[in-house]
Design a protein around this motif. Structure first.
Motif, PDB file in Angstrom:
ATOM      1  N   GLN A   1       0.813  -1.156  -0.092  1.00 27.86           N
ATOM      2  CA  GLN A   1       0.035   0.082   0.153  1.00 27.86           C
ATOM      3  C   GLN A   1       0.809   1.237   0.233  1.00 27.86           C
ATOM      4  OE1 GLN A   1      -2.456  -0.311   3.683  1.00 27.86           O
ATOM      5  NE2 GLN A   1      -4.158  -0.919   2.196  1.00 27.86           N
ATOM      6  N   ARG A   2       2.194   1.195   0.511  1.00 29.16           N
ATOM      7  CA  ARG A   2       2.807   2.291   0.758  1.00 29.16           C
ATOM      8  C   ARG A   2       3.915   2.268  -0.490  1.00 29.16           C
ATOM      9  NH1 ARG A   2       5.968   1.636   4.534  1.00 29.16           N
ATOM     10  NH2 ARG A   2       5.331  -0.397   5.264  1.00 29.16           N
ATOM     11  N   LEU A   3       3.789   1.583  -1.418  1.00 29.64           N
ATOM     12  CA  LEU A   3       4.713   1.548  -2.633  1.00 29.64           C
ATOM     13  C   LEU A   3       3.928   2.516  -3.566  1.00 29.64           C
ATOM     14  CD1 LEU A   3       7.364   0.396  -3.861  1.00 29.64           C
ATOM     15  CD2 LEU A   3       5.876  -1.377  -5.109  1.00 29.64           C
ATOM     16  N   VAL A   4       4.627   3.323  -4.117  1.00 27.38           N
ATOM     17  CA  VAL A   4       4.455   4.394  -5.238  1.00 27.38           C
ATOM     18  C   VAL A   4       5.233   4.149  -6.479  1.00 27.38           C
ATOM     19  CG1 VAL A   4       3.814   6.453  -5.902  1.00 27.38           C
ATOM     20  CG2 VAL A   4       3.385   6.001  -3.606  1.00 27.38           C
ATOM     21  N   THR A   5       4.270   3.764  -7.573  1.00 25.62           N
ATOM     22  CA  THR A   5       5.241   3.414  -9.028  1.00 25.62           C
ATOM     23  C   THR A   5       4.545   4.380  -9.847  1.00 25.62           C
ATOM     24  OG1 THR A   5       5.331   1.036  -8.193  1.00 25.62           O
ATOM     25  CG2 THR A   5       5.742   1.772 -10.440  1.00 25.62           C
ATOM     26  N   SER A   6       5.742   4.948 -10.381  1.00 21.47           N
ATOM     27  CA  SER A   6       5.401   6.021 -11.520  1.00 21.47           C
ATOM     28  C   SER A   6       4.992   5.510 -12.739  1.00 21.47           C
ATOM     29  CB  SER A   6       6.554   6.725 -11.832  1.00 21.47           C
ATOM     30  OG  SER A   6       7.500   5.810 -12.815  1.00 21.47           O
TER      31      SER A   6
ATOM     32  N   VAL B   1       4.069   9.842  -7.464  1.00 20.01           N
ATOM     33  CA  VAL B   1       4.935  10.073  -8.514  1.00 20.01           C
ATOM     34  C   VAL B   1       4.220  10.060  -9.794  1.00 20.01           C
ATOM     35  CG1 VAL B   1       6.908   8.968  -9.447  1.00 20.01           C
ATOM     36  CG2 VAL B   1       6.373   8.711  -7.037  1.00 20.01           C
ATOM     37  N   ALA B   2       4.424  11.465 -10.521  1.00 17.58           N
ATOM     38  CA  ALA B   2       3.802  11.221 -11.700  1.00 17.58           C
ATOM     39  C   ALA B   2       4.726  10.776 -12.996  1.00 17.58           C
ATOM     40  CB  ALA B   2       3.746  12.983 -11.985  1.00 17.58           C
ATOM     41  N   GLY B   3       4.229  10.788 -14.039  1.00 15.73           N
ATOM     42  CA  GLY B   3       5.047  10.351 -15.395  1.00 15.73           C
ATOM     43  C   GLY B   3       6.037  10.920 -15.697  1.00 15.73           C
ATOM     44  N   PHE B   4       6.135  12.187 -15.880  1.00 15.53           N
ATOM     45  CA  PHE B   4       7.206  13.226 -15.813  1.00 15.53           C
ATOM     46  C   PHE B   4       6.945  14.281 -14.718  1.00 15.53           C
ATOM     47  CE2 PHE B   4       9.564  16.835 -16.687  1.00 15.53           C
ATOM     48  CZ  PHE B   4      10.777  16.464 -16.948  1.00 15.53           C
ATOM     49  N   PRO B   5       8.191  14.483 -13.795  1.00 16.54           N
ATOM     50  CA  PRO B   5       9.153  13.637 -13.950  1.00 16.54           C
ATOM     51  C   PRO B   5       8.839  12.433 -13.131  1.00 16.54           C
ATOM     52  CG  PRO B   5       9.457  15.461 -12.364  1.00 16.54           C
ATOM     53  CD  PRO B   5       8.143  15.728 -12.998  1.00 16.54           C
ATOM     54  N   ALA B   6       9.386  11.169 -13.226  1.00 14.10           N
ATOM     55  CA  ALA B   6       9.120  10.158 -12.313  1.00 14.10           C
ATOM     56  C   ALA B   6       9.856  10.157 -11.009  1.00 14.10           C
ATOM     57  CB  ALA B   6       9.682   8.745 -13.339  1.00 14.10           C
ATOM     58  N   TYR B   7       9.726  11.034 -10.240  1.00 10.83           N
ATOM     59  CA  TYR B   7      10.114  11.255  -8.993  1.00 10.83           C
ATOM     60  C   TYR B   7       9.190  11.774  -7.962  1.00 10.83           C
ATOM     61  CZ  TYR B   7      14.978  10.423 -10.773  1.00 10.83           C
ATOM     62  OH  TYR B   7      15.989   9.727 -11.531  1.00 10.83           O
ATOM     63  N   PRO B   8       9.324  11.701  -6.708  1.00 12.63           N
ATOM     64  CA  PRO B   8       8.409  12.057  -5.778  1.00 12.63           C
ATOM     65  C   PRO B   8       8.379  13.604  -5.743  1.00 12.63           C
ATOM     66  CG  PRO B   8       9.746  10.561  -4.823  1.00 12.63           C
ATOM     67  CD  PRO B   8      10.246  10.813  -6.160  1.00 12.63           C
ATOM     68  N   ASN B   9       7.112  14.291  -5.699  1.00 11.87           N
ATOM     69  CA  ASN B   9       7.177  15.566  -5.672  1.00 11.87           C
ATOM     70  C   ASN B   9       7.477  16.241  -4.246  1.00 11.87           C
ATOM     71  OD1 ASN B   9       6.472  18.614  -5.836  1.00 11.87           O
ATOM     72  ND2 ASN B   9       4.638  18.133  -6.881  1.00 11.87           N
ATOM     73  N   TYR B  10       8.487  16.235  -3.857  1.00  6.17           N
ATOM     74  CA  TYR B  10       8.863  16.861  -2.324  1.00  6.17           C
ATOM     75  C   TYR B  10       8.047  17.944  -1.860  1.00  6.17           C
ATOM     76  CZ  TYR B  10      13.236  14.070  -2.882  1.00  6.17           C
ATOM     77  OH  TYR B  10      14.308  13.186  -3.172  1.00  6.17           O
ATOM     78  N   LEU B  11       7.794  18.884  -2.913  1.00  2.00           N
ATOM     79  CA  LEU B  11       7.198  20.186  -2.363  1.00  2.00           C
ATOM     80  C   LEU B  11       5.520  20.030  -1.791  1.00  2.00           C
ATOM     81  CD1 LEU B  11       7.925  22.163  -5.548  1.00  2.00           C
ATOM     82  CD2 LEU B  11       9.332  21.514  -3.609  1.00  2.00           C
TER      83      LEU B  11
END
Lengths: 289, 330, 551
Positions: free
Chosen positions: C295-300, C535-545
């Motif tokens: 549940q806590r895994l987020v895949t882009s 995590v969105a498609g672009f960029p495939a990184y978490p949004n820290y903000l």
């Protein structure tokens, strides 16, 4: 000589284990042919969609005696026995390099003394002062791909391994040199080469054998550590150290992936150490009390 | 007088060794197929900007020239670039890491605290455990304790440190959830957290080293106990505890101290594998990172620092001989 | 990780508090709860905090500390948008795309209380030209007027391509029209730097004067970076940053497998943490068997392109037939499994990645995902020579080495001999982007620095990007492609530009300088108290903000 039965039993068990590993390494292709596998062929059908081996104990079956490697489906038994080849060959090779260098340098330094001895002693200090692991990592990084990795590892590990044995042999040679039969031989006109060969070396044989035996497990360990750090023999050549490094991450999902190569490395090192202890006790009456 | 000459001779020898180590390090790492300037050129890079970065970092000259610049910096300090933006590195300048924007000496000082904590804590543990177990085994030779301890010891000698460390993390960190996994808290921030983060690395290192020391101590002790003067002491009716404590231990200490000095010196110079396994930000980690980042100034600085430590440890061992055994003369 | 009474008590408290509050609307606007200490676990051992040297995406670490003229609005399920940050809009072009004008918002302040002016923006960009501060994202440096020989503001010179007619207006003058300029001014170099607060290039990066919601509390290289709130940041004027946690702690130099294990265990303070590195394949498999962690895994969405670059200058690879044979011989399926299976990515056939506007799906070398060995052998036979021996250069990480072996076993099937050479990440980057290319093949992954097909194609295939730090790792030079790239870059009409990029995509793959392998999916894991983590498609990184903690 001391005949401690229990000790001998230990040493015998160690020697038997060493022999088994040597046989497995020598006949790795035969063993794998009997099993019907090799360490290089992928078998993605043995894995589920996330790359984990399907079935009991990491996919242990009649086809795959030790199961298969996650993510690739390569046969783990084949990887372990071919890994024994790598570990033992590199261990023995590096030991040979270290012993040859150590004997040559150590005995001559002790025998001739003077400025040559001082240079050797300083060099030994330098080598003891080198953070050798970092150097091996760096050399692994700079060597061009055309240099065969196993040879490079043997040369580098051996080149950093000789100072300890050289130091011990130098000390013993210093003592031997003053013995009456050596001075007598010199007085009778024997050349240095002859004295070394006839008088000094035979008396160092026990030390050399014991030291070589105790060096091997250390060398195997260094090769595994280098492979663990990713600078040992190049993949896909099987290596216990690299398998262990890979397997650590899988221990939660596929513990047998760690058990086989990890167990093999531990057993082999242990067996060599036990044999080394046994030899030391048998050949060195002083410590056997 | 002789002692002074001895120490003086050793210091001159040490300086020669350091010089050789530094030349060797420079030569070897210069051969790395990586251009440090290229790694900090930016994305995208242009030939002009690359040349500017090379000139600024002082890597646009041959390696021996760079080495001489480095030696010069040791005595006179160095300045990188020019004008108001120039980077100064005061004497003794061990180099400047452009990657980390800090003088190498500062980096070493920061990281050394971690390695020092790790090495000394583990050393205390393994000395107590190893020598204690070794003496007991020797005195009760052949007993169940002796067999158990020596089996344990040969296992400890045979086990690779990373395997023991990683299994320790799995068992005590995750399965039992007793200690934190990875990381370091400085002693001054929180002594308790400091201790808590280091317990497992200490135990793992101590286990591996104690095995070596137990075997060494036992072997030496048995040898010493067989010597004439011990027999004499026993014959005189001295109690066994006194025989072992007074006469035995003193002679066992010489080889133990020799090995201990070397081990501690090497560990203080960076316990590469242990620090990596436990994510400890010590000298070993700094060195591994530097090798990965082709951060030559840091590599040379840390290599030299660790060579200095090993040489000092050697010297300390030699001097200690005189204290332990007054018969030893230089 | 640690089991201590105090921690358990706090955790229990927060758990019950959360149950009580989940419906009574204690949250402020946008569903972000305030407070707590967020931990970010990363394998990086150092963080570059100087905006001039940073290569950070707009939504990661440096985005918490400094604002730029524009920034990215990244929301789950939506395509990336460039939005105003310090500026009132994303830029007004004139002179056919050669001049871009920005106006700053009102009431902008630095962390020290002083006002942010257009001069601070200009000074920040000028600093990025100083050789002492090289290493950052540098796309703007090739474009601004007056860039030739400009070495930064420390010698007293200004950059003629940036004008500041008043305290609130910045005008950029470019040498060539550039349609994607609004994306470029979201890069770190376009963060304001007050000249008065710049104590020199080596000092400023230790503790940059912040314009974002956080400022540096302490930084120990190799150990931790601690951020605390910036009292002079005004939420009202900053729509993209939600600034939930009171404090953010980066734990540096952590092994990524251990980080994943800690987050799977989800105990103690790690409940308030997330991993900044991808979850390795082994832990991905472990998570599949652990419902709580799953549940806590987020895949882009599929993002960056993983590809095999063929060094076309090498003797063995100069023949197009050989390169085409490699296209068929590669086992993309095995590569995908080595990358974590279907959760690791989707099989790729094009250069422009999914989610980028204008992408056209095609496959010039149709084959089963495991490859078409017969076709490969046939192509080799047509060359009249045996398949060459090739050196495959890869990073020495566990995943990279598995991937390399997957490639190797695929090519071996068609008669190639492949030697794998491993090196540290930086050494591989240096060799593949440098002048001395001693490799035939290398594995690479490319995520554009801004979401335009331009970012997919130009940095990897223009002839100017060969060596000298450029990422044209195939060392591919084709005048026709260069011309297409030039034409597409200058095109200000998006639809026409996209058509040109798609054309370039096909043209390049006809020459087979790379084998597209998979569109990678990045997986990240977070603790159970972490909210607004996506995590969105672009960029495939978490949004820290946007990340916040459950209170």
């Amino acid at each position: 000589m001391n005949f401690d039965v229990r000790k001998d039993r230990w040493a015998a068990a160690g020697a038997l284990t060493v022999a088994l590993f040597l046989l497995a390494a020598a006949f790795a292709p035969v063993l794998c042919a009997i099993e019907g596998q090799d360490p290089y062929t992928y078998d993605l059908d043995a894995l589920d969609s996330s790359g984990v081996p399907v079935g009991f104990g990491g996919g242990i079956s009649a086809d795959h005696w030790f199961g298969v490697e996650p993510l690739t489906g390569r046969d783990l038994f084949a990887i372990v026995v071919y890994g024994a080849r790598t570990s033992l060959a590199v261990g023995a090779g590096a030991t040979a390099v270290a012993v040859v260098l150590g004997v040559l340098i150590g005995t001559t330094a002790g025998f001739f003394g003077g400025w040559y001895d001082r240079v050797v002693s300083r060099t030994i200090d330098v080598l003891f002062g080198f953070p050798s692991l970092i150097f091996m990592i760096a050399l692994g990084a700079i060597a061009p791909a055309s240099v065969p990795r196993p040879l490079l590892v043997v040369a580098v590990v051996g080149a950093f391994g000789w100072p300890s044995i050289a130091r011990v042999l130098r000390g013993q040679t210093l003592v031997l040199r003053t013995r009456t039969y050596v001075t007598a031989a010199v007085a009778m006109g024997a050349g240095p080469a002859r004295v070394m060969r006839r008088e000094i070396l035979p008396n160092l044989r026990a030390t050399i054998i014991v030291y070589a035996t105790t060096l091997i497990p250390g060398m195997i360990g260094v090769e595994a550590a280098l492979s663990f750090l990713g600078v040992g023999v190049a993949p896909p050549t099987p290596s216990w150290g690299r398998s262990i490094g890979d397997a650590i991450a899988w221990v939660g999902t596929d513990p047998m992936f760690l058990v086989f190569p990890g167990g093999a490395l531990f057993l082999a090192t242990l067996a060599f150490n036990v044999v080394g202890d046994g030899l030391r006790d048998a050949l060195d009456t002083r410590t056997a009390g | 007088m002789t002692a002074v000459r001895f120490v003086g001779g050793r210091i001159v020898g040490a300086l020669v060794v350091l010089l050789i180590v530094s030349v060797g390090t420079y030569a070897v790492f210069y051969l790395l197929p990586a251009d440090p300037a290229q790694l900090s050129c930016g994305k995208p890079c242009t030939p002009q900007r690359l040349a500017d970065a090379r000139a600024f970092m002082g890597v646009d000259v041959p390696w021996w020239q760079q080495y001489l610049d480095f030696l010069g910096g040791l005595f006179a300090g160095r300045t990188f670039g020019s004008g108001p933006a120039a980077v100064h590195c005061g004497a003794p300048c061990f180099g400047y890491s452009f990657r980390l924007d800090a003088p190498v000496s500062t980096l070493i000082a920061d990281r050394f605290a971690v390695t020092f904590s790790l090495a000394t804590g583990a050393a205390v543990l393994w000395l107590l455990l190893g020598v204690g177990a070794g003496v007991l085994s020797a005195v009760r030779r052949g007993s169940a304790w002796d067999r158990g301890a020596m089996t344990f010891a040969v296992a400890g000698v045979s086990a690779p440190s990373y395997l023991v460390g990683l299994l320790g993390i799995l068992l005590f960190g995750f399965t039992l959830d007793m200690v934190p996994v990875g990381g370091y808290t400085p002693f001054v921030d929180s002594p308790l957290d400091w201790l808590w983060h280091l317990v497992l690395p200490w135990c793992v290192l101590a286990f591996l080293f104690a095995a070596v020391y137990a075997r060494l101590t036992r072997g030496q002790m048995l040898e010493v106990l067989g010597e004439d003067y011990i027999r004499t002491a026993r014959a005189k009716g001295l109690r066994e505890r006194r025989v072992v404590g007074r006469h035995g231990l003193r002679n066992v200490l010489i080889p133990v101290v020799t090995v201990f000095g070397l081990d501690l010196g090497q560990l203080l110079g960076g316990a590469v594998i242990t620090e990596r396994v436990f994510s400890l930000p010590g000298l070993g980690s700094l060195l591994l990172e530097a090798v990965g980042n082709v951060d030559l100034p840091v590599i040379v600085g840390v290599t030299l620092f660790s060579a200095v430590l090993i040489i000092l440890a050697n010297l300390a061992v030699d001097l200690l001989y005189g204290v332990i055994d007054p018969r030893v003369t230089h | 990780m640690r089991r201590r009474l105090a921690v358990i008590a706090v955790a229990a408290l927060s758990l019950s508090a959360c149950n009580a509050n989940s419906s009574d609307g204690k949250e402020d606007k946008g569903g972000t709860e305030k407070g707590g200490t967020l931990s970010i676990l990363t394998s990086a051992s150092s963080v570059t905090l100087d905006p001039a040297k940073s290569q950070n995406l707009a939504i990661t670490t440096l985005g918490l500390l400094v604002r730029r003229l524009t920034t990215w609005d990244i929301q789950p399920g939506k395509t990336a948008k460039v939005v105003p940050d310090l500026a009132t809009d994303t830029g007004t072009p004139s002179d056919g795309g050669r001049t871009w004008t920005y106006r700053l918002k009102d009431n902008l302040k630095f962390s020290d209380g002083t006002a942010i002016t257009s001069a601070d923006i200009k000074y920040g960009v000028e600093r990025s030209f100083a050789p002492e501060l090289s290493g950052g994202l540098s796309y703007h440096k090739n474009l601004l007027v007056g860039n030739d020989g400009y070495k930064g503001p420390y010698g007293g010179q200004g950059l003629s391509g940036i004008e500041t007619p008043d305290e609130k207006t910045v005008v950029f003058k470019l040498k060539v029209p550039y349609g994607d300029w609004p994306w470029l001014v979201s890069m770190p170099a376009f963060a304001p730097v007050p000249k008065a607060g710049d104590a020199g290039p080596q000092k400023y990066g230790q503790n940059p004067i912040s314009s974002g919601p956080y400022q540096v509390e302490s930084y120990q290289q190799g150990n931790s970076l601690k951020l605390k709130r910036n009292p002079n940041w005004d939420q009202a004027g900053d729509p993209v940053r939600t600034a939930g946690p009171d404090q953010i702690v980066f734990q540096l130099g952590q092994d990524s497998a251990v980080v994943a294990q800690r987050l799977i265990a989800d105990s103690g303070e790690d409940r308030n943490a997330f991993g900044a590195s991808f979850v390795p394949p082994a832990q991905l498999a472990q998570i599949q068997q652990n419902a709580g962690a799953k549940q806590r895994l987020v895949t882009s969405e599929p993002g960056a392109l993983a590809y095999l670059a063929l060094n076309v200058t090498r003797p063995g690879l100069q023949d197009l037939k050989v390169r085409q044979a490699i296209q068929y011989a590669v086992d993309k399926k095995a590569f995908q499994v080595a990358s974590g299976g279907t959760v690791g990515g989707d099989i790729a056939t094009t250069l422009i990645t999914q989610g980028i506007a204008g992408r056209q799906q095609f496959d010039l070398y149709p084959a089963d995902p495991s490859g078409d060995v017969a076709k490969a052998k046939q192509l080799i036979a047509e060359t009249g020579r045996p398949a060459p021996t090739l050196t495959l250069l890869v990073e020495n990480g566990a995943t990279d080495v598995s991937q390399a072996q997957a490639i190797q076993q695929g090519l071996v099937r068609a008669g190639f001999t492949v030697n794998i050479k491993t090196a540290d990440e930086e050494a591989v980057t240096a060799e593949t982007t440098g002048a001395n290319a001693d490799y035939d093949l290398t594995l690479a992954s490319w995520q554009p620095d801004f979401p335009s097909a331009n970012g997919n194609i130009q940095p990897l295939f223009e002839s100017t990007e060969v060596g000298n730090g450029g990422y044209n790792k195939s060392r591919y030079v084709n005048g026709e492609v260069d011309a297409l790239i030039k034409q597409a870059t200058g095109e200000t009409d998006p639809a026409r530009a996209q058509g040109l990029w798609a054309q370039a995509d096909k043209r390049i793959l006809q020459d087979a300088p790379v084998v597209p392998l998979i569109y990678t999916k990045n997986s990240f894991l977070h603790g159970s108290n972490v909210q607004n983590f996506f995590v969105a498609g672009f960029p495939a990184y978490p949004n820290y903000l946007k990340v916040s903690l459950k209170r």
